[in-house]
Design a protein around this motif. Structure first.
Motif, PDB file in Angstrom:
ATOM      1  N   LEU A 103     -23.651  10.561  -6.901  1.00 14.79           N
ATOM      2  CA  LEU A 103     -25.100  10.485  -7.121  1.00 14.79           C
ATOM      3  C   LEU A 103     -25.859  10.550  -5.806  1.00 14.79           C
ATOM      4  O   LEU A 103     -26.936  11.161  -5.724  1.00 14.79           O
ATOM      5  CB  LEU A 103     -25.450   9.195  -7.876  1.00 14.79           C
ATOM      6  N   TRP A 104     -25.309   9.921  -4.754  1.00 20.20           N
ATOM      7  CA  TRP A 104     -25.980   9.975  -3.453  1.00 20.20           C
ATOM      8  C   TRP A 104     -25.954  11.391  -2.887  1.00 20.20           C
ATOM      9  O   TRP A 104     -26.944  11.862  -2.321  1.00 20.20           O
ATOM     10  CB  TRP A 104     -25.327   9.006  -2.478  1.00 20.20           C
ATOM     11  N   ILE A 105     -24.816  12.074  -3.043  1.00 19.09           N
ATOM     12  CA  ILE A 105     -24.730  13.465  -2.574  1.00 19.09           C
ATOM     13  C   ILE A 105     -25.731  14.334  -3.331  1.00 19.09           C
ATOM     14  O   ILE A 105     -26.407  15.194  -2.748  1.00 19.09           O
ATOM     15  CB  ILE A 105     -23.293  14.012  -2.753  1.00 19.09           C
ATOM     16  N   LEU A 106     -25.847  14.087  -4.642  1.00 17.17           N
ATOM     17  CA  LEU A 106     -26.834  14.826  -5.438  1.00 17.17           C
ATOM     18  C   LEU A 106     -28.236  14.584  -4.893  1.00 17.17           C
ATOM     19  O   LEU A 106     -29.046  15.507  -4.815  1.00 17.17           O
ATOM     20  CB  LEU A 106     -26.742  14.397  -6.897  1.00 17.17           C
ATOM     21  N   TYR A 107     -28.484  13.348  -4.482  1.00 14.19           N
ATOM     22  CA  TYR A 107     -29.823  12.991  -3.992  1.00 14.19           C
ATOM     23  C   TYR A 107     -30.106  13.623  -2.639  1.00 14.19           C
ATOM     24  O   TYR A 107     -31.170  14.215  -2.433  1.00 14.19           O
ATOM     25  CB  TYR A 107     -29.956  11.468  -3.909  1.00 14.19           C
ATOM     26  N   ILE A 108     -29.153  13.494  -1.672  1.00 10.87           N
ATOM     27  CA  ILE A 108     -29.437  13.974  -0.317  1.00 10.87           C
ATOM     28  C   ILE A 108     -29.438  15.503  -0.237  1.00 10.87           C
ATOM     29  O   ILE A 108     -29.991  16.075   0.707  1.00 10.87           O
ATOM     30  CB  ILE A 108     -28.445  13.401   0.720  1.00 10.87           C
ATOM     31  N   THR A 109     -28.816  16.163  -1.211  1.00 11.37           N
ATOM     32  CA  THR A 109     -28.833  17.641  -1.226  1.00 11.37           C
ATOM     33  C   THR A 109     -29.938  18.169  -2.133  1.00 11.37           C
ATOM     34  O   THR A 109     -29.963  19.358  -2.445  1.00 11.37           O
ATOM     35  CB  THR A 109     -27.471  18.189  -1.691  1.00 11.37           C
ATOM     36  N   ASN A 110     -30.861  17.308  -2.521  1.00 11.35           N
ATOM     37  CA  ASN A 110     -31.930  17.716  -3.437  1.00 11.35           C
ATOM     38  C   ASN A 110     -32.758  18.908  -2.937  1.00 11.35           C
ATOM     39  O   ASN A 110     -33.139  19.760  -3.746  1.00 11.35           O
ATOM     40  CB  ASN A 110     -32.855  16.529  -3.713  1.00 11.35           C
ATOM     41  N   PRO A 111     -33.058  19.006  -1.613  1.00  9.25           N
ATOM     42  CA  PRO A 111     -33.838  20.169  -1.171  1.00  9.25           C
ATOM     43  C   PRO A 111     -33.176  21.517  -1.492  1.00  9.25           C
ATOM     44  O   PRO A 111     -33.848  22.541  -1.514  1.00  9.25           O
ATOM     45  CB  PRO A 111     -33.931  19.952   0.350  1.00  9.25           C
ATOM     46  N   ILE A 112     -31.856  21.503  -1.738  1.00 14.45           N
ATOM     47  CA  ILE A 112     -31.144  22.745  -2.043  1.00 14.45           C
ATOM     48  C   ILE A 112     -31.251  23.101  -3.522  1.00 14.45           C
ATOM     49  O   ILE A 112     -31.558  24.240  -3.892  1.00 14.45           O
ATOM     50  CB  ILE A 112     -29.657  22.631  -1.630  1.00 14.45           C
ATOM     51  N   HIS A 113     -31.007  22.100  -4.385  1.00  8.84           N
ATOM     52  CA  HIS A 113     -30.937  22.392  -5.828  1.00  8.84           C
ATOM     53  C   HIS A 113     -32.067  21.773  -6.653  1.00  8.84           C
ATOM     54  O   HIS A 113     -32.257  22.121  -7.815  1.00  8.84           O
ATOM     55  CB  HIS A 113     -29.586  21.922  -6.391  1.00  8.84           C
ATOM     56  N   HIS A 114     -32.791  20.797  -6.096  1.00 11.72           N
ATOM     57  CA  HIS A 114     -33.930  20.147  -6.782  1.00 11.72           C
ATOM     58  C   HIS A 114     -33.516  19.481  -8.103  1.00 11.72           C
ATOM     59  O   HIS A 114     -34.281  19.486  -9.067  1.00 11.72           O
ATOM     60  CB  HIS A 114     -35.050  21.158  -7.042  1.00 11.72           C
ATOM     61  N   LEU A 115     -32.329  18.882  -8.131  1.00 10.48           N
ATOM     62  CA  LEU A 115     -31.878  18.198  -9.355  1.00 10.48           C
ATOM     63  C   LEU A 115     -32.432  16.779  -9.474  1.00 10.48           C
ATOM     64  O   LEU A 115     -32.534  16.245 -10.573  1.00 10.48           O
ATOM     65  CB  LEU A 115     -30.345  18.161  -9.407  1.00 10.48           C
ATOM     66  N   ALA A 116     -32.784  16.154  -8.351  1.00  6.86           N
ATOM     67  CA  ALA A 116     -33.345  14.806  -8.399  1.00  6.86           C
ATOM     68  C   ALA A 116     -34.863  14.840  -8.474  1.00  6.86           C
ATOM     69  O   ALA A 116     -35.480  14.099  -9.248  1.00  6.86           O
ATOM     70  CB  ALA A 116     -32.888  13.996  -7.183  1.00  6.86           C
ATOM     71  N   PHE A 117     -35.485  15.723  -7.675  1.00  2.28           N
ATOM     72  CA  PHE A 117     -36.938  15.865  -7.670  1.00  2.28           C
ATOM     73  C   PHE A 117     -37.297  17.348  -7.599  1.00  2.28           C
ATOM     74  O   PHE A 117     -36.680  18.103  -6.848  1.00  2.28           O
ATOM     75  CB  PHE A 117     -37.561  15.135  -6.476  1.00  2.28           C
ATOM     76  N   ASN A 118     -38.285  17.734  -8.367  1.00  5.59           N
ATOM     77  CA  ASN A 118     -38.767  19.110  -8.281  1.00  5.59           C
ATOM     78  C   ASN A 118     -39.475  19.358  -6.955  1.00  5.59           C
ATOM     79  O   ASN A 118     -39.361  20.431  -6.372  1.00  5.59           O
ATOM     80  CB  ASN A 118     -39.720  19.410  -9.445  1.00  5.59           C
TER      81      ASN A 118
END
Length: 279
Positions: A112-127
């Motif tokens: 979940l943390w990896i998903l969060y910190i890589t958000n600028p790439i895939h925007h899965l946590a925040f648009n």
């Protein structure tokens, strides 16, 4: 004088002090073992400290890049709090969790943390994430995506596990002191549901309840654990004084429970029991 601004500054600049307090408590109890296992309470305190420090840095960021880095640090603590919370509560309530489940929980938080910190790439946590200034502090304006709600779902699982586990432990134990500890934590965490409700209804766009709730719950759990630890120190001091004397000695708590007895007391009770059984 703007009392509202003074109060806000007081709260924000208390965050590093809170982080330091959590760290001190975590370090103090780090070496204390629970049935030969690592004390997950310390890990829970360290996660809370990381969150408090990261949140403080986020509020004082000068640009969006600094804020995102600070939020990444804060969310390292946020995402590992449920994992270490589950493991701590299982120790506290004497519920055995297998090693594969422990590894799974840690892996889940890491994912979940990896998903969060890589958000600028895939925007899965925040648009999107934008920095806005409120009373001189940097606040994130966001559009939430599925990844954010996965983290929220993990917190709900943590809360449900905590409630069910402590209720079962409360029902099983005959110790008044343990019942008090279980009840104290159970009552303290109920405020979390208000935060969950506010977030699900979208009310956190105006007031984010997450920091207050997380730090409050960590403080309540910490207060309870420190109280228990102080009593452990009292037991150790009592043993140093009364353990090897030839006279009968008991250590009794405020609930009239016999917490500890020396060998002479054990022998006395054993012989007394034999006399009663004989007659």
């Amino acid at each position: 004088m703007d009392l509202q601004k003074v109060f806000l500054n007081l709260i924000v600049y208390a965050l590093p002090i809170i982080a330091a307090g959590y760290s001190v408590v975590g370090i103090k109890l780090l070496k204390q073992k629970v049935e030969g296992q690592f004390n997950y309470f310390s890990a829970l305190m360290f996660s809370s400290a990381i969150y408090a420090l990261g949140y403080f840095l986020s509020l004082n960021s000068q640009n969006i890049e600094m804020m995102i880095l600070a939020r990444d640090l804060a969310n390292l603590g946020v995402i590992f709090i449920p994992t270490f919370g589950i493991l701590f509560v299982s120790q506290f309530a004497k519920v055995k969790i297998s090693q594969p489940i422990k590894y799974l929980l840690v892996t889940l938080s890491g994912g979940l943390w990896i998903l969060y910190i890589t958000n600028p790439i895939h925007h899965l946590a925040f648009n999107w994430v934008e920095l806005i200034k409120v009373n001189g502090f940097s606040v994130a304006s966001t559009s939430k995506n599925i990844g954010y709600y996965l983290i929220l779902a993990y917190y709900i699982v943590f809360l449900l596990f905590l409630i069910v586990t402590l209720i079962k432990a409360y029902q099983k134990t005959n110790s008044p002191s343990l019942k008090k500890s279980y009840r104290f934590i159970l009552v303290s965490i109920q405020v979390s549901w208000l935060a969950v409700l506010v977030i699900l209804m979208g009310g956190d766009k105006y007031v984010d309840p997450t920091p207050v709730v997380i730090l409050y719950i960590s403080a309540m759990i910490g207060l309870n654990e420190v109280k228990n630890d102080l009593f452990e120190l009292e037991i150790n001091r009592w043993k140093q004084t009364f353990w090897n004397i030839g006279e009968v000695a008991f250590l009794i708590n405020g609930d009239a429970e016999i917490i500890c007895m020396n060998p002479a007391a054990r022998l006395f009770l054993r012989e007394t029991r034999k006399v009663f059984l004989k007659y």
